[in-house]
Motif scaffolding. Sequence first.
Motif, PDB file in Angstrom:
ATOM      1  N   LYS A  70       0.829  -1.204   0.000  1.00 26.77           N
ATOM      2  CA  LYS A  70       0.000   0.000   0.000  1.00 26.77           C
ATOM      3  C   LYS A  70       0.865   1.256   0.000  1.00 26.77           C
ATOM      4  O   LYS A  70       0.578   2.221  -0.702  1.00 26.77           O
ATOM      5  CB  LYS A  70      -0.923  -0.021   1.223  1.00 26.77           C
ATOM      6  N   ALA A 138      -5.812  -1.086   2.259  1.00 23.52           N
ATOM      7  CA  ALA A 138      -6.210  -0.794   0.879  1.00 23.52           C
ATOM      8  C   ALA A 138      -7.716  -0.958   0.709  1.00 23.52           C
ATOM      9  O   ALA A 138      -8.311  -1.913   1.225  1.00 23.52           O
ATOM     10  CB  ALA A 138      -5.481  -1.721  -0.092  1.00 23.52           C
ATOM     11  N   GLU A 142      -8.896  -0.917  -4.824  1.00 21.52           N
ATOM     12  CA  GLU A 142      -7.441  -0.829  -4.973  1.00 21.52           C
ATOM     13  C   GLU A 142      -6.826  -2.221  -5.075  1.00 21.52           C
ATOM     14  O   GLU A 142      -5.936  -2.471  -5.898  1.00 21.52           O
ATOM     15  CB  GLU A 142      -6.827  -0.098  -3.780  1.00 21.52           C
ATOM     16  N   SER A 181     -11.529  -3.663   4.231  1.00 21.09           N
ATOM     17  CA  SER A 181     -10.683  -4.109   3.124  1.00 21.09           C
ATOM     18  C   SER A 181     -11.150  -5.469   2.608  1.00 21.09           C
ATOM     19  O   SER A 181     -11.982  -6.148   3.224  1.00 21.09           O
ATOM     20  CB  SER A 181      -9.235  -4.216   3.599  1.00 21.09           C
TER      21      SER A 181
END
Length: 426
Positions: A70, A138, A142, A181
Amino acid sequence: PLDPLPASKRLRKLNVQQIEAMTGILAAECRPSPYILFAPPGTGKTRTLVEAIVQICARDGKAKVLYCAKTKECAEQTMDRLEKVDLLKGVDMKYLKTYDGTDDVGSIRILVTTIMKSGSLMGDFKYDYVFVDEACQAHEPETLIPICCLKEDGCLVLAGDPKQLGPPLKWAKANQGLKISMLERLLQFKVYQKDRATSEYDNRYITKLSYCYGYDPRLVAISNELFYGELECIHEIANPILAKLKLSGPIQFCDVRENESQPDSSNLSLYKADADCCAKKIMDLYAMGIERDQLGVVAPYKFQAKLITDKLTQLIERWLTERSKAEDKSTGGQANFHETVDRWICKIDIVNTFQHMKRDIIIISTVRLNKASEQLDFSGDPQRINVALSRAKWLLYIVGNKEAYVNNNYWERFMNYVPNTPSNPV
């Protein structure tokens, strides 16, 4: 899939959990599902991932690996470790900062970059293994970016700690779908949960690291009770900071008491009192031989971080001026003087910035309130509290008012570890 490796000189440096994780990644029996590495602070996540990449390349001369993190700092740290591995001498590897389509990336066997930068590879290159580090920080869209670079029969590895801060969100409506996430969402599925009969994870799909290194075991005990439940220290070593500072324990509380004779309806006096205490404590530690890079100050928000920085700057300027006079030396030009001051300013920032950092000593400014009935200014978010408390390796200072902690379950339980005798009252 690659068969589990026999014992080797390199593998002897790993503990049994790290070997289980590496073996699960190599076997790739989780496919098409991702393999998850649940790694709390200090449990050797980076070492495990690096060793998995090393063994993949050592056992398969054609395998290509894409490692994404990340943050740039994490990606650079991993690249630095890979470059120091003797077994990878001669293996083509590259840290990708930018890609415009002209570089010869196709022949690179180990490509290290950030999650967002991996988007420039989509459509052109496919990899046998894709590692997504810091996956819990993230957003799910992403995480899909590097996944697009995975071969159809490839293995995806997600590594992170869902107990720490999740993806940053600036738009409130994004909480409806982007608050957690991909790694954290996958943990809700049965295959990634403990078996009810054995209370064990299925190592074909997930490994949770729980052996901590390089921390005072008493600090690990706090994280274990409040957040994890399975952490333990192995290879315990003497706490070098406590010996140097002649302290008996790794948790110290700086009790800041409000001056009732000078009430301030804006509460600014409360913030300044905390900032003064933090700055004075830093100067005390400097005087006892602690280096700047060993220290960090975690503040609840940027306003408080600036107050602490400003106060520390004042104290350092005064100290340098007095030292200069005592040594009968000229301070030189004003610019040079301030450059000297900057070299003494330790890392002072909000919790989010400290997410990927550790320090020997951490000072946490909680900005206490003057009434026990009021909520603590420092966020009650368990993930935020966990990050703050787990940044210290050897010594943790808490600056605040003990009475203000009773309204938060996590802080109240934490206070059970604080010595009964007040430490450094102001």
